[in-house]
Every structure is written in C-alpha cells, then in structure tokens.
Write a protein that holds these residues in place. Structure first.
Motif, PDB file in Angstrom:
ATOM      1  N   ASP A  69       0.607  -1.575   0.005  1.00  0.00           N
ATOM      2  CA  ASP A  69      -0.032  -0.229   0.096  1.00  0.00           C
ATOM      3  C   ASP A  69       0.885   0.818   0.152  1.00  0.00           C
ATOM      4  OD1 ASP A  69      -2.279  -2.085  -0.018  1.00  0.00           O
ATOM      5  OD2 ASP A  69      -2.548  -1.800   1.892  1.00  0.00           O
ATOM      6  N   ALA A  70       2.040   1.175   0.549  1.00  0.00           N
ATOM      7  CA  ALA A  70       2.877   2.453  -0.022  1.00  0.00           C
ATOM      8  C   ALA A  70       4.037   2.381  -0.983  1.00  0.00           C
ATOM      9  CB  ALA A  70       3.686   1.914   1.965  1.00  0.00           C
ATOM     10  N   GLY A  71       3.852   1.718  -2.049  1.00  0.00           N
ATOM     11  CA  GLY A  71       4.237   1.353  -3.244  1.00  0.00           C
ATOM     12  C   GLY A  71       5.635   0.384  -3.673  1.00  0.00           C
ATOM     13  N   ARG A  72       6.281   0.361  -1.928  1.00  0.00           N
ATOM     14  CA  ARG A  72       7.236  -0.725  -1.921  1.00  0.00           C
ATOM     15  C   ARG A  72       7.041  -1.611  -2.357  1.00  0.00           C
ATOM     16  NH1 ARG A  72       7.284   1.261   4.246  1.00  0.00           N
ATOM     17  NH2 ARG A  72       5.173  -0.052   4.006  1.00  0.00           N
ATOM     18  N   PRO A  73       7.726  -2.700  -3.211  1.00  0.00           N
ATOM     19  CA  PRO A  73       7.799  -3.777  -3.837  1.00  0.00           C
ATOM     20  C   PRO A  73       7.221  -4.378  -2.372  1.00  0.00           C
ATOM     21  CG  PRO A  73      10.052  -2.961  -4.313  1.00  0.00           C
ATOM     22  CD  PRO A  73       9.245  -1.859  -2.912  1.00  0.00           C
ATOM     23  N   SER A  74       6.179  -5.725  -2.643  1.00  0.00           N
ATOM     24  CA  SER A  74       5.586  -6.612  -1.525  1.00  0.00           C
ATOM     25  C   SER A  74       6.997  -7.069  -0.797  1.00  0.00           C
ATOM     26  CB  SER A  74       5.510  -7.477  -2.460  1.00  0.00           C
ATOM     27  OG  SER A  74       5.530  -8.364  -3.213  1.00  0.00           O
ATOM     28  N   MET A  75       8.411  -7.459  -1.441  1.00  0.00           N
ATOM     29  CA  MET A  75       8.984  -7.982   0.184  1.00  0.00           C
ATOM     30  C   MET A  75       9.949  -6.801   0.721  1.00  0.00           C
ATOM     31  SD  MET A  75       8.192 -11.369  -0.188  1.00  0.00           S
ATOM     32  CE  MET A  75       7.115 -11.507  -1.665  1.00  0.00           C
ATOM     33  N   VAL A  76       9.445  -6.045   0.729  1.00  0.00           N
ATOM     34  CA  VAL A  76      10.162  -5.018   1.272  1.00  0.00           C
ATOM     35  C   VAL A  76      10.073  -5.052   2.931  1.00  0.00           C
ATOM     36  CG1 VAL A  76      10.964  -2.648   2.062  1.00  0.00           C
ATOM     37  CG2 VAL A  76      10.749  -3.203  -0.406  1.00  0.00           C
ATOM     38  N   GLY A  77      10.968  -4.980   3.889  1.00  0.00           N
ATOM     39  CA  GLY A  77      10.507  -4.909   5.348  1.00  0.00           C
ATOM     40  C   GLY A  77      10.407  -6.585   5.670  1.00  0.00           C
ATOM     41  N   LYS A  78      11.303  -7.592   5.062  1.00  0.00           N
ATOM     42  CA  LYS A  78      11.324  -9.334   5.358  1.00  0.00           C
ATOM     43  C   LYS A  78      12.583  -8.666   4.741  1.00  0.00           C
ATOM     44  CE  LYS A  78       6.530 -10.373   3.418  1.00  0.00           C
ATOM     45  NZ  LYS A  78       6.260 -10.605   4.753  1.00  0.00           N
ATOM     46  N   VAL A  79      13.058  -9.570   6.151  1.00  0.00           N
ATOM     47  CA  VAL A  79      14.702 -10.691   6.763  1.00  0.00           C
ATOM     48  C   VAL A  79      14.724 -12.012   5.601  1.00  0.00           C
ATOM     49  CG1 VAL A  79      16.138 -11.215   8.078  1.00  0.00           C
ATOM     50  CG2 VAL A  79      14.465  -9.081   8.504  1.00  0.00           C
ATOM     51  N   GLY A  80      15.992 -11.402   5.028  1.00  0.00           N
ATOM     52  CA  GLY A  80      16.194 -12.692   4.162  1.00  0.00           C
ATOM     53  C   GLY A  80      17.372 -13.275   5.128  1.00  0.00           C
ATOM     54  N   ILE A  81      17.630 -15.121   5.287  1.00  0.00           N
ATOM     55  CA  ILE A  81      18.600 -15.679   5.530  1.00  0.00           C
ATOM     56  C   ILE A  81      19.257 -16.720   4.139  1.00  0.00           C
ATOM     57  CG2 ILE A  81      18.548 -14.045   8.141  1.00  0.00           C
ATOM     58  CD1 ILE A  81      17.380 -16.764   8.920  1.00  0.00           C
ATOM     59  N   ALA A  82      20.300 -17.482   4.966  1.00  0.00           N
ATOM     60  CA  ALA A  82      20.715 -18.667   4.333  1.00  0.00           C
ATOM     61  C   ALA A  82      21.489 -19.913   5.248  1.00  0.00           C
ATOM     62  CB  ALA A  82      21.146 -17.987   3.124  1.00  0.00           C
ATOM     63  N   ALA A  83      21.052 -20.791   4.940  1.00  0.00           N
ATOM     64  CA  ALA A  83      21.573 -22.148   5.512  1.00  0.00           C
ATOM     65  C   ALA A  83      21.930 -23.175   4.737  1.00  0.00           C
ATOM     66  CB  ALA A  83      21.517 -22.521   6.618  1.00  0.00           C
TER      67      ALA A  83
END
Length: 164
Positions: A69-83
């Motif tokens: 709703d704020a015009g940001r890509p849908s994944m902005v604000g999520k944290v991504g980590i890797a194993a």
C-alpha cells in the motif's frame, strides 16, 4: 514451509506469481508474504545452490512488480537469511548469490545472516549424519537467528519509508 519441490509440493518453473494449473507456488507465496523472516536453505551441488533454491529465487522475481500500500515492492521489510550444507566447497559463493538475489527482490539481510557446514570435499558424510552439530556451526546459527530476529523487530517497528 515446504519447498518448491517435495513429495507433496509442485512449484512450476517461471517468474510469475502463478504459473497456472497445478502450480502450488501461490500457496507458498501466501506463507512468505505472512512471514517476517524467510530462510533459504540449500545443499551445495556441484559448487552451486540447488535447482530448487534457484527456482525459489526465480519465482520470487515476480515480486519485483508487486507493491504494498506504500508503493514498496512486496518483499521490502522482510528479512532474508541463508543456510547451506554440503560435502564440497562453495558455501560463500552460494550465500553471495542468494543474498544478492534476495536484496534485489527487496529483502533485508542481517549481519552474519548465514550459516553453513561443508564436509570433506568429495567425502561421504552428510550434515544430517553428524552425531552432533559442530560448535562453530551452532554458534554461527545462533548469531544468524538472533540478528535476523532483531532486524525483523526493527523493520516491524520502524519499517522503510513509503515510496513516492
């Protein structure tokens, strides 16, 4: 969460949010959208991430054109980590590739946002066959989890500014 390829889940190839009949990515996508932290875990195969992990990134590519709703890509604000696990080298390269892709898609990566274990090159020991988690892997995994949770709390509290 189930991956894109398991005995019960089929994730079609492509770069859209829904690739049609039989594609179970839309259900996986709903779970990703509801999550604050997304872990991409992969074995090392021939020095690279698995084709399943690559498919996840390809399907997440669709999120570049989806906005909140704020015009940001849908994944902005999520944290991504890797194993990453494997009995050959390549973990740093895999993590670098994963983090670059996740960042492009909008995920934020915390400090020390990955953990990995590599056994002996061309060896026969799998991580799941170890009697215990090596101390350094356990320490690194705890740091990854702690930092990811901290960043997710910050993003939930403050978030990124709206795009104009």
């Amino acid at each position: 969460m189930r991956s894109c390829a398991s005995s019960t889940t089929t994730c079609a190839p492509g770069v859209s949010a829904d690739e049609g009949d039989g594609d179970q990515w839309p259900e996986i996508r709903k779970r990703i959208l509801a999550a604050d932290i997304v872990l991409v875990a992969t074995p090392t195969w021939v020095g690279h991430m698995s084709s399943v992990a690559q498919r996840v990134l390809e399907r997440l590519d669709a999120e570049l054109s989806e906005t909140d709703d704020a015009g940001r890509p849908s994944m902005v604000g999520k944290v991504g980590i890797a194993a990453v696990v494997g009995n050959e080298d390549g973990a740093h390269k895999i993590v670098a590739d994963l983090f670059q892709a996740l960042n492009d898609i909008g995920f934020s990566v915390p400090a020390q946002g990955c953990t990995y274990w590599n056994g002996e090159a061309m060896g026969s020991t799998d991580y799941r066959d170890l009697d215990s988690v090596p101390d350094q892997v356990a320490t690194t995994t705890k740091a990854m989890a702690r930092n990811a949770a901290h960043l997710a709390r910050l993003l939930n509290t403050e978030g990124y500014p709206a795009y104009e």
